[in-house]
Motif scaffolding. Structure first.
Motif, mmCIF file in Angstrom:
data_model
loop_
_atom_site.group_PDB
_atom_site.id
_atom_site.type_symbol
_atom_site.label_atom_id
_atom_site.label_comp_id
_atom_site.label_asym_id
_atom_site.label_seq_id
_atom_site.Cartn_x
_atom_site.Cartn_y
_atom_site.Cartn_z
ATOM 1 N N SER A 1 -51.521 -70.751 -12.981
ATOM 2 C CA SER A 1 -52.228 -69.753 -12.163
ATOM 3 C C SER A 1 -51.537 -69.533 -10.815
ATOM 4 C CB SER A 1 -53.680 -70.183 -11.955
ATOM 5 O OG SER A 1 -53.747 -71.465 -11.358
ATOM 6 N N LYS A 2 -50.904 -70.588 -10.265
ATOM 7 C CA LYS A 2 -50.195 -70.429 -8.991
ATOM 8 C C LYS A 2 -49.069 -69.397 -9.118
ATOM 9 C CE LYS A 2 -50.921 -74.990 -6.930
ATOM 10 N NZ LYS A 2 -50.224 -76.196 -6.411
ATOM 11 N N ILE A 3 -48.353 -69.463 -10.228
ATOM 12 C CA ILE A 3 -47.248 -68.522 -10.445
ATOM 13 C C ILE A 3 -47.801 -67.109 -10.612
ATOM 14 C CG2 ILE A 3 -45.307 -67.937 -11.947
ATOM 15 C CD1 ILE A 3 -45.183 -70.910 -12.703
ATOM 16 N N SER A 4 -48.881 -66.984 -11.392
ATOM 17 C CA SER A 4 -49.492 -65.667 -11.589
ATOM 18 C C SER A 4 -49.991 -65.094 -10.274
ATOM 19 C CB SER A 4 -50.646 -65.777 -12.583
ATOM 20 O OG SER A 4 -50.200 -66.262 -13.826
ATOM 21 N N GLU A 5 -50.579 -65.966 -9.460
ATOM 22 C CA GLU A 5 -51.089 -65.512 -8.160
ATOM 23 C C GLU A 5 -49.939 -65.043 -7.272
ATOM 24 O OE1 GLU A 5 -53.639 -67.330 -4.385
ATOM 25 O OE2 GLU A 5 -53.383 -68.495 -6.225
ATOM 26 N N MET A 6 -48.817 -65.774 -7.298
ATOM 27 C CA MET A 6 -47.653 -65.371 -6.521
ATOM 28 C C MET A 6 -47.109 -64.033 -6.998
ATOM 29 S SD MET A 6 -44.087 -65.180 -6.570
ATOM 30 C CE MET A 6 -43.612 -66.209 -7.931
ATOM 31 N N GLU A 7 -47.096 -63.836 -8.318
ATOM 32 C CA GLU A 7 -46.599 -62.569 -8.858
ATOM 33 C C GLU A 7 -47.487 -61.401 -8.436
ATOM 34 O OE1 GLU A 7 -44.427 -64.149 -12.944
ATOM 35 O OE2 GLU A 7 -46.527 -63.544 -12.985
ATOM 36 N N VAL A 8 -48.804 -61.652 -8.439
ATOM 37 C CA VAL A 8 -49.725 -60.607 -7.992
ATOM 38 C C VAL A 8 -49.480 -60.282 -6.526
ATOM 39 C CG1 VAL A 8 -52.150 -60.080 -7.548
ATOM 40 C CG2 VAL A 8 -51.490 -61.144 -9.705
ATOM 41 N N ASN A 9 -49.327 -61.340 -5.724
ATOM 42 C CA ASN A 9 -49.064 -61.121 -4.297
ATOM 43 C C ASN A 9 -47.758 -60.378 -4.074
ATOM 44 O OD1 ASN A 9 -51.417 -62.418 -3.597
ATOM 45 N ND2 ASN A 9 -50.442 -64.429 -3.361
ATOM 46 N N PHE A 10 -46.769 -60.727 -4.903
ATOM 47 C CA PHE A 10 -45.488 -60.031 -4.790
ATOM 48 C C PHE A 10 -45.630 -58.554 -5.128
ATOM 49 C CE2 PHE A 10 -41.754 -58.443 -7.087
ATOM 50 C CZ PHE A 10 -40.817 -58.481 -6.061
ATOM 51 N N LEU A 11 -46.361 -58.283 -6.215
ATOM 52 C CA LEU A 11 -46.589 -56.896 -6.599
ATOM 53 C C LEU A 11 -47.337 -56.145 -5.495
ATOM 54 C CD1 LEU A 11 -46.428 -54.678 -8.749
ATOM 55 C CD2 LEU A 11 -48.576 -55.574 -9.704
ATOM 56 N N PHE A 12 -48.304 -56.829 -4.903
ATOM 57 C CA PHE A 12 -49.053 -56.224 -3.801
ATOM 58 C C PHE A 12 -48.129 -55.909 -2.621
ATOM 59 C CE2 PHE A 12 -51.563 -56.643 0.101
ATOM 60 C CZ PHE A 12 -52.531 -55.673 -0.129
ATOM 61 N N ALA A 13 -47.173 -56.857 -2.353
ATOM 62 C CA ALA A 13 -46.232 -56.636 -1.249
ATOM 63 C C ALA A 13 -45.337 -55.429 -1.527
ATOM 64 C CB ALA A 13 -45.387 -57.887 -1.035
#
Length: 648
Positions: free
Chosen positions: A278-290
């Motif tokens: 989930s940490k990786i998925s959360e980072m990917e979401v944050n990256f997409l948001f950025a």
């Protein structure tokens, strides 16, 4: 145009830089996730090994105290020892399975093995720990490899009365129980022995090999063994701590022999899908948001360069909408937090694998979210829950029906809790059935009260029996017989359970009968017999005032269990179906058990005499249909009698 081109070039470099940062962060997070899993698996293995060693040491010490071992070694007579029965009992009454005992004389020769008649070989030749024991006798707790297997071993020296070293005893247990613990957690274990030990075997226990390397766990996954062999066992043994292997993440642990040489390797295969990323998925979401944010900024900047006023207008609109969205998001978030904290909720996929749990679910079960997500829902299944309940649940759910069920679940710390749960299938936006969800209400307090009530009632029934010095498990057997006969007679499950709880109270009225009558060894005279008969109505009077269904049924059983089918019973001479089904059932169960037990006024009857009596009283004392049912299922009643027989 130049400004627009400059913006595009800048955008390209910015996105490239962000992707570079993204890859670095993702790699670090991935390494962190897998390192955490590696340490978790190694700790779990260490804990299981420690527990196994402790259990084996305790049992070895107790058996080593048997004087027959010392006598057999001194007289060189193997026939003086046989621990088959002890091992059988230990494995039956405890969680310790696959235990073996070996006794070795002071010169290192095998003297006794519980698993084979092959003895007399020079065991020290295959095992360095035996050589060390001969040189320096002491307690040794090791994992070692002998002539049959890689095993847990606890070795204790044996001395004669003059404190002379005469041999050693060791308890041997297999790795299969530890391997099974990992399988229960959806982790496939593979325990591999270094090939240098293979040639020392007389008869390998599992008969499983990958090349020249022996596999120590009998329940090893054969498909995984083929994959490892295809990959190359030598390359596999040389991995450091972990490896991504096909669809698995593999964790490696190892153990050395007493001189520090390679001996055993322990591999644990975890499906990648079962690892919390989930940490990786959360980072990917944050990256997409950025990225999205960056694009929006660039677009707004471009618009600003084209028309400042228009951009100001858009900014004002965006601010208003953003504010509304934020408010709605905060409101929705607060609602979700309230729901998450207060509603015991979970979701699973079609195979029962947990994909979501609420904070309230974690709180009542004692698990963290990451300990539940990806695990089968059986992780909280309590062994007290009957399998029939879950079969009923799954049959209904697979038909698309909602199911309401009271369920006893197991906490992480070994405790329990009761919930009233509503299960239902759920579907994706296209209407496809993708899993199941459940909302629960905590009813533990109510269930505990019910358990206390049942315990009090059973204790009261035991008091009634103990006054007349009847057999200790009489009320327990009558309860189990009554439940079985009620169930076989077609009564509803709720009635069967109530009768099981109420039947122990059948002789509660004996608390009012004088000891001189209850304990009289000879036959009662007329007056004494009439006084004894009053226990039925006194038991009824004691219980009849309650409105609770359980006590109402107990009152009926107390009053009617001495009534007879032909009307010749007491206290009021009811006959046939005037006698409640509960009284008729308890009458048969009480007499069947009483005749087979020693009492102060008689010795226990033989089975042939009991069966003849019951058959003869069919249609006289007992309901004939119930007697037929009893004899048609006699083996089940005898099994209960054996299970709860009295021990003195």
């Amino acid at each position: 145009m130049k400004k627009f081109l400059l913006i595009l070039i800048s955008l390209f470099f910015i996105i490239t830089f962000i992707f570079f940062i993204y890859e670095n962060i993702k790699q670090k997070l991935t390494a962190e996730v897998y390192n955490f899993k590696t340490q978790e698996i190694k700790k779990l293995f260490a804990d299981e090994v420690s527990k196994k060693k402790g259990n084996t040491s305790a049992i070895t010490y107790l058996i080593s105290r048997d004087n027959s071992v010392r006598e057999a070694l001194l007289k060189n007579d193997r026939n003086l020892i046989n621990f088959q029965e002890e091992l059988k009992n230990i494995q039956h009454f405890s969680d310790n399975k696959n235990l073996w005992i070996q006794i070795i004389d002071k010169n290192g020769y095998s003297f006794y093995r519980s698993w084979t008649n092959k003895v007399g070989d020079y065991a020290a030749d295959a095992r360095l720990d035996i050589t060390d024991m001969i040189k320096n006798p002491r307690e040794m707790i090791t994992i070692s490899t002998g002539r049959f297997d890689m095993t847990f071993k606890t070795m204790l020296p044996i001395y004669d009365k003059n404190k002379n070293f005469i041999g050693m005893i060791e308890m041997i247990s297999k790795f299969n129980s530890i391997a099974q613990e990992f399988k229960n957690k959806n982790i496939e274990p593979l325990f591999v022995l270094h090939e240098d030990y293979t040639n020392r075997f007389i008869e390998p226990f599992t008969k499983l090999f990958i090349g020249k390397n022996y596999i120590a766990n009998l329940n090893a996954n054969k498909e995984l063994m083929k994959k490892v062999e295809k990959y190359g066992i030598d390359k596999f043994l040389n991995i450091k701590d972990s490896l991504l292997f096909d669809e698995y993440f593999v964790v490696k642990d190892e153990i050395k022999d007493v001189h520090g040489g390679d001996m055993g390797y322990f591999f644990f295969f975890i499906k990648k899908d079962n690892i919390d990323t989930s940490k990786i998925s959360e980072m990917e979401v944050n990256f997409l948001f950025a990225i999205i944010t960056l694009i929006i900024i660039i677009i707004l900047t471009s618009l600003y360069l084209i028309n400042r006023n228009y951009v100001k207008y858009l900014n004002s609109k965006v601010k208003v909408k953003t504010h509304k969205i934020r408010k709605q998001k905060e409101y929705l978030k607060s609602l979700l937090e309230i729901y998450d904290k207060n509603v015991i909720f979970s979701k699973t996929d079609l195979k029962g694998i947990i994909i979501h749990v609420s904070e309230a679910f974690c709180k009542i079960s004692g698990y963290k979210k990451h300990e539940l997500i990806g695990k089968n829902h059986n992780i909280i299944r309590h062994p007290d829950m009957p399998k029939e309940s879950f079969r009923y649940l799954w049959e209904k759910l697979k038909k698309g029906e909602k199911v309401n069920l009271e369920v006893k679940n197991k906490k992480k710390d070994g405790g329990y809790y009761w919930v009233e749960a509503e299960f239902e299938p759920y579907f994706d936006l296209k209407g496809k059935h993708v899993g199941y969800s459940a909302v629960r209400r905590d009813i533990t307090a109510n269930k505990d009260i019910e358990d206390i009530q049942r315990e009090i009632i059973f204790t009261m029934g035991t008091i009634g029996e103990s006054r007349s010095k009847e057999t200790g498990n009489h009320v327990k057997r009558v309860a189990e017989y009554s439940y079985l006969l009620a169930n076989l007679s077609g009564l509803k499950k709720e009635e069967c359970e109530l009768l099981k709880q109420a039947s122990p109270m059948h002789d509660i009225g004996k608390v009012a009968i004088p000891d001189s009558i209850l304990h009289k060894a000879g036959k009662l005279n007329g007056l004494e017999l009439e006084l004894m008969k009053t226990h039925a109505i006194k038991g009824y009077d004691l219980l009849k005032g309650s409105d609770r269904p359980l006590l109402k049924m107990a009152a009926i059983v107390a009053k009617e269990h001495h009534e007879k089918w032909d009307g010749s019973g007491y206290p009021i001479g009811l006959k046939e179906e005037e006698i409640s089904i509960y009284g008729r059932i308890t009458a048969i169960c009480d007499v069947f058990d009483a005749l087979g037990s020693d009492r102060c006024y008689k010795k226990a009857w033989k089975d042939e005499e009991i069966f003849a009596f019951l058959e003869n009283e069919k249609g006289k004392h007992f309901d004939p249909k119930l007697i037929d049912i009893f004899f048609a299922n006699l083996d089940k009643f005898l099994n209960i009698r054996e299970k709860y027989k009295d021990t003195f």
